[in-house]
Design an enzyme around this catalytic site. Structure first.
Site, PDB file in Angstrom:
ATOM      1  N   GLU A 194      31.447  66.256  68.037  1.00  0.00           N
ATOM      2  CA  GLU A 194      30.329  66.587  67.158  1.00  0.00           C
ATOM      3  C   GLU A 194      28.986  66.335  67.816  1.00  0.00           C
ATOM      4  OE1 GLU A 194      32.922  64.674  66.366  1.00  0.00           O
ATOM      5  OE2 GLU A 194      33.960  65.759  64.755  1.00  0.00           O
TER       6      GLU A 194
ATOM      7  N   ALA B 212      31.369  66.094  55.828  1.00  0.00           N
ATOM      8  CA  ALA B 212      30.015  65.573  56.037  1.00  0.00           C
ATOM      9  C   ALA B 212      30.011  64.245  56.780  1.00  0.00           C
ATOM     10  CB  ALA B 212      29.311  65.430  54.688  1.00  0.00           C
TER      11      ALA B 212
ATOM     12  N   HIS C 294      36.048  59.859  54.715  1.00  0.00           N
ATOM     13  CA  HIS C 294      35.917  61.323  54.596  1.00  0.00           C
ATOM     14  C   HIS C 294      35.277  61.738  53.272  1.00  0.00           C
ATOM     15  CE1 HIS C 294      38.790  61.242  57.916  1.00  0.00           C
ATOM     16  NE2 HIS C 294      38.622  62.528  58.086  1.00  0.00           N
TER      17      HIS C 294
HETATM   18  C1  LIG Z   1      35.035  62.576  64.245  1.00  0.00           C
HETATM   19  C2  LIG Z   1      36.061  63.425  63.603  1.00  0.00           C
HETATM   20  N1  LIG Z   1      35.981  64.764  63.756  1.00  0.00           N
HETATM   21  C3  LIG Z   1      36.908  65.564  63.195  1.00  0.00           C
HETATM   22  C4  LIG Z   1      37.934  65.032  62.473  1.00  0.00           C
HETATM   23  C5  LIG Z   1      38.945  65.944  61.803  1.00  0.00           C
HETATM   24  N2  LIG Z   1      40.255  65.768  62.414  1.00  0.00           N
HETATM   25  C6  LIG Z   1      41.200  64.992  61.835  1.00  0.00           C
HETATM   26  S1  LIG Z   1      42.564  64.884  62.758  1.00  0.00           S
HETATM   27  C7  LIG Z   1      41.940  65.901  63.928  1.00  0.00           C
HETATM   28  C8  LIG Z   1      42.724  66.247  65.137  1.00  0.00           C
HETATM   29  C9  LIG Z   1      42.989  65.052  65.914  1.00  0.00           C
HETATM   30  O1  LIG Z   1      43.755  65.363  67.029  1.00  0.00           O
HETATM   31  P1  LIG Z   1      44.323  64.183  67.871  1.00  0.00           P
HETATM   32  O2  LIG Z   1      43.268  63.174  68.117  1.00  0.00           O
HETATM   33  O3  LIG Z   1      44.968  64.794  69.043  1.00  0.00           O
HETATM   34  O4  LIG Z   1      45.384  63.487  66.913  1.00  0.00           O
HETATM   35  P2  LIG Z   1      46.705  64.126  66.318  1.00  0.00           P
HETATM   36  O5  LIG Z   1      46.400  64.388  64.889  1.00  0.00           O
HETATM   37  O6  LIG Z   1      47.030  65.356  67.099  1.00  0.00           O
HETATM   38  O7  LIG Z   1      47.742  63.075  66.453  1.00  0.00           O
HETATM   39  C10 LIG Z   1      40.658  66.300  63.602  1.00  0.00           C
HETATM   40  C11 LIG Z   1      39.826  67.185  64.433  1.00  0.00           C
HETATM   41  C12 LIG Z   1      37.960  63.635  62.314  1.00  0.00           C
HETATM   42  N3  LIG Z   1      38.910  63.018  61.592  1.00  0.00           N
HETATM   43  N4  LIG Z   1      37.040  62.859  62.910  1.00  0.00           N
END
Ligand SMILES: Cc1ncc(C[n+]2csc(CCOP(=O)(O)OP(=O)(O)O)c2C)c(N)n1
Ligand SMILES: [Mg+2]
Lengths: 347, 342
Positions: free
Chosen positions: A76, A100, A145
């Site tokens: 971000e 947000a 969240h």
């Molecule tokens: C700072 C932030 N940006 C976006 C998200 C939304 N989000 C939740 S899980 C995820 C993917 C995470 O991927 P990874 O770190 O590889 O973990 P996985 O779920 O694949 O185990 C995202 C983008 C978040 N939780 N936090």
């Protein structure tokens, strides 16, 4: 919740046919129009409509304009900065931050770069970048969240802040935000996305800083933002049978803020309840209360009342989250209390 | 390969990994039945990373997981009923319903904090390691995160600082992007990283790295052991990347149970697996691989494993009863716990 009763019959301006759209559809239409009309419009971000079933509506924008819809990594801070840089160099950008709460990852860019850039340039710069956020209590978002960062962002001079509450408003406000040339935080509530309402076929953009009276009334002014507008309208409806006539004012944008609309309404009703989903201390309601306290104390027949989210992080449990919500019940109770306040006096 | 552990330990490890699988299969059913408890993530297909990783640590070591944390909580011995109650938002939950699936934690089990912010725990785990070093404790801290967290600046900032300060931390990156659908295709996000090898990012600041097959419990165990030895010996951080394929049920944005419950017999009778998941069970499921390894090493019979399975399933049913029978917290609880209790 359904808003059809307030919006379905809304007559459009002469010669303009109104259709029923969900808020999400109206937002997507606004993005499509911007894409069509402005070859310099760029979208960075993947979750404009969140994680719910309506998210697929955005796919048609992605499909039609693949070169101007970028799916960034989960970065971000970087991609908000990309949006700012691109806007400094000829593009008009909407950066979708998603939930947000993720804007905190990007505060250095949003708060300390975008918000200051025009001012630091002595007004030589324009910065057409819009940060899109989905805020609020969304059922199960828990502490990390569920934020409504608009109050924190309001404490940052240099950011416009848009809080639409209806399909017509989101469609009308988004182009104004993009074309304003100033950094703007555009905040949608996750619970607004499925709500339906009338949207004129060829609507004109809605100017920033113009409040909308969502319901006319004489006894109490309720100023509400975002999803809280709908909660306030439900409360107002219920109070009608009790003989209380509630006016609901939706500022639609808090920067710029239509102070006049609020002050004029309070001048006629003499009573003010403010409803929104930021936390109580230093929240959106605090600032509106301060303005009315400073500028319209004489008009008030009862102490101003705020219905907000208490000063606690948002708990996960549905039993606890619902406890914090500014519900129609709480709003109605606040309005009744206005009518019976021992300070409540007739002019 | 099997972890370098005594036979009884290898069976305990199996039991724990199976508990994670059974508990989450039930969780997906509960989510489908409703009421909704919000967006959630399951650890199915990654059990052979987290559980062996925990087995390579001491109980005094601290671990900081993510949104995909159930395997770590259960792996460390959290009560399955209380974890489920937490996910359902009940008063009897591990955190009284304040955290939910995204933030379940158990400080008393060495899991002080769980963050659902991608990259959130990486610096925090390194900070815990700093405290361990300053206090002269023989303690290791582990940051658990997905490959997506490598996209966040917090990862690089922390690797650099941890390398400079030589803190006793292990960065355990669970890479589950292989075979994932990804956000652009309408699925759950997969990482988009320019570096072909995630270890290169850690190596650029001089961290020792190990990339292991996350379905290989023994390899995960060995890499974590080595990282822990290095940390305890004062040699600073280690970066471990454990790679698995995305379990098909975690490909969509919301978890699904694409072909019912896992049957242990798919390990030795792959032709009986549902066609949709045949390849996954045959080649990509670490848990069934572990079953085959136990059988091949004659450490257990099929009947013994089946008995463990029925015990685990009975425990999960008990957990479900406990959690569903539990009450929601009283409304006033929303106002407690904002600050430390005095
Ligand atoms: C700072 C932030 N940006 C976006 C998200 C939304 N989000 C939740 S899980 C995820 C993917 C995470 O991927 P990874 O770190 O590889 O973990 P996985 O779920 O694949 O185990 C995202 C983008 C978040 N939780 N936090
Ligand atoms: Mg991942």
């Amino acid at each position: 919740m359904d808003t059809t009763e307030t919006a379905a019959e809304a007559p459009g301006p002469a010669g303009v046919t109104a259709r029923e759209l969900t808020y999400a559809e109206a937002l997507v239409e606004a993005l499509e129009d911007l894409m069509k009309e402005d070859p310099d419009f760029l979208i960075i971000g993947s979750y404009v409509l969140g994680l719910g079933p309506l998210r697929v509506l955005f796919d048609r924008v992605r499909a039609a304009y693949p070169a101007r819809v970028l799916d960034p990594p989960t970065a971000e801070l970087a991609f908000c900065g990309f949006g700012i840089g691109a806007a400094m160099n000829g593009l008009h950008v909407m950066v979708d931050v998603g939930t947000a709460s993720f804007v905190f990852q990007a505060f250095p860019q949003v708060v300390n770069e975008a918000a200051n850039a025009i001012y630091m340039s002595g007004g030589r710069l324009a910065l057409p970048v819009v940060f899109h956020l989905l805020h609020g209590l969304r059922a199960g978002g828990a502490a990390q969240h569920s934020h409504s960062p608009q109050a924190m962002l309001w404490n940052t001079p240099g950011l416009q802040i848009i809080l639409p509450a209806s399909p017509a408003d989101v469609k009308g406000l988004l182009p104004s935000a993009v074309r304003s040339g100033s950094p703007t935080v555009f905040v949608d509530h996750s619970k607004l996305l499925p709500l339906r309402g009338a949207v004129p076929e060829h609507a004109r953009p809605i100017p920033l800083g113009v409040a909308d009276v969502k319901r006319r009334g004489r006894d109490v002014t309720v100023v509400a933002t975002s999803f809280s507008v709908h909660q306030a309208l439900v409360a107002a409806e219920r109070l009608e049978s009790e003989g209380i006539d509630v006016e609901v004012i939706d500022p639609r944008t808090i920067v710029p803020l239509d102070r006049r609309a609020i002050l004029e309404s309070v001048a006629t009703t003499g009573r003010l309840v403010i409803v929104d989903e930021t936390h109580r201390s230093c929240g959106v309601a605090s600032e509106i209360a301060a303005i009315v306290g400073e500028e319209a104390l004489d008009a008030l027949r009862a102490p101003i009342c705020r219905v907000t989210v208490p000063d606690v992080p948002v708990p996960f449990s549905p039993a606890l989250e619902s406890q914090l919500e500014p519900t129609p019940e709480k709003i109605a109770a606040a309005i009744r209390a206005q009518m019976t306040s021992r300070h409540s006096r007739r002019p | 390969m099997l972890p370098d552990l005594a036979p009884a330990e290898l069976i305990s490890l199996f039991r724990r990994m199976l508990l994670v699988r059974r508990w989450e299969e039930r969780l997906i059913q509960l989510a489908a039945e409703g009421p909704s408890f919000g967006h959630y993530h399951v650890y199915i297909g990654q059990e052979t990373i987290g559980v062996p990783a925990l087995w390579a640590l001491r109980s005094t070591d601290v671990v900081f997981p993510t949104h995909r944390n159930h395997g770590y909580l259960l792996g460390r011995g959290a009560d399955p009923g209380r974890l489920l109650a937490e996910v359902l938002g009940k008063a009897t939950g591990l955190n009284g319903g304040k955290g939910g699936t995204l933030h379940a934690s158990a400080p008393e089990l060495g899991i002080p904090h769980t963050s659902a912010i991608v990259g959130g725990v990486i610096p925090i785990a390194a900070g815990a390691a700093l405290a361990a070093r300053i206090k002269g404790r023989d303690q290791v801290s582990v940051a658990v995160f997905g490959d997506g967290a490598m996209e966040e600046g917090a990862a690089f900032e922390t690797f650099n600082t941890a390398a400079l300060w030589r803190v006793p931390v292990i960065f355990l990156c669970e890479n589950n992007t292989r075979d994932a659908l990804g956000a652009a295709a309408g699925g759950y996000p997969a990482s988009i990283i320019a570096a072909a090898d995630l270890c290169d990012i850690a190596r650029s600041v001089g961290l020792p790295t190990a990339a292991v097959d996350g379905t290989d419990a023994g390899a995960v165990f060995a890499a974590m052991r080595q990282g822990a030895v290095r940390a305890r010996g004062g040699d600073g951080p280690t970066f471990v990347e454990a790679v698995v394929s995305r379990w098909p049920g975690s490909s969509p944005l919301w978890p699904e149970l694409p072909a019912g419950r896992t049957e242990l017999r798919y390990a030795w009778a792959p032709q009986e697996a549902p066609e949709r998941l045949a390849l996954w069970y045959a080649e990509r499921d670490g848990l069934l691989r572990y079953v085959r390894e136990l059988l091949d090493a004659s450490l257990a019979t099929r009947e013994e494993l089946a008995r463990i399975d029925s015990e685990v399933r009975a425990a999960v049913e008990q957990a479900v009863r406990f959690a569903t029978d539990s009450a929601y917290p009283p409304a006033d609880a929303a106002y407690d716990n904002v600050f430390a209790s005095s």
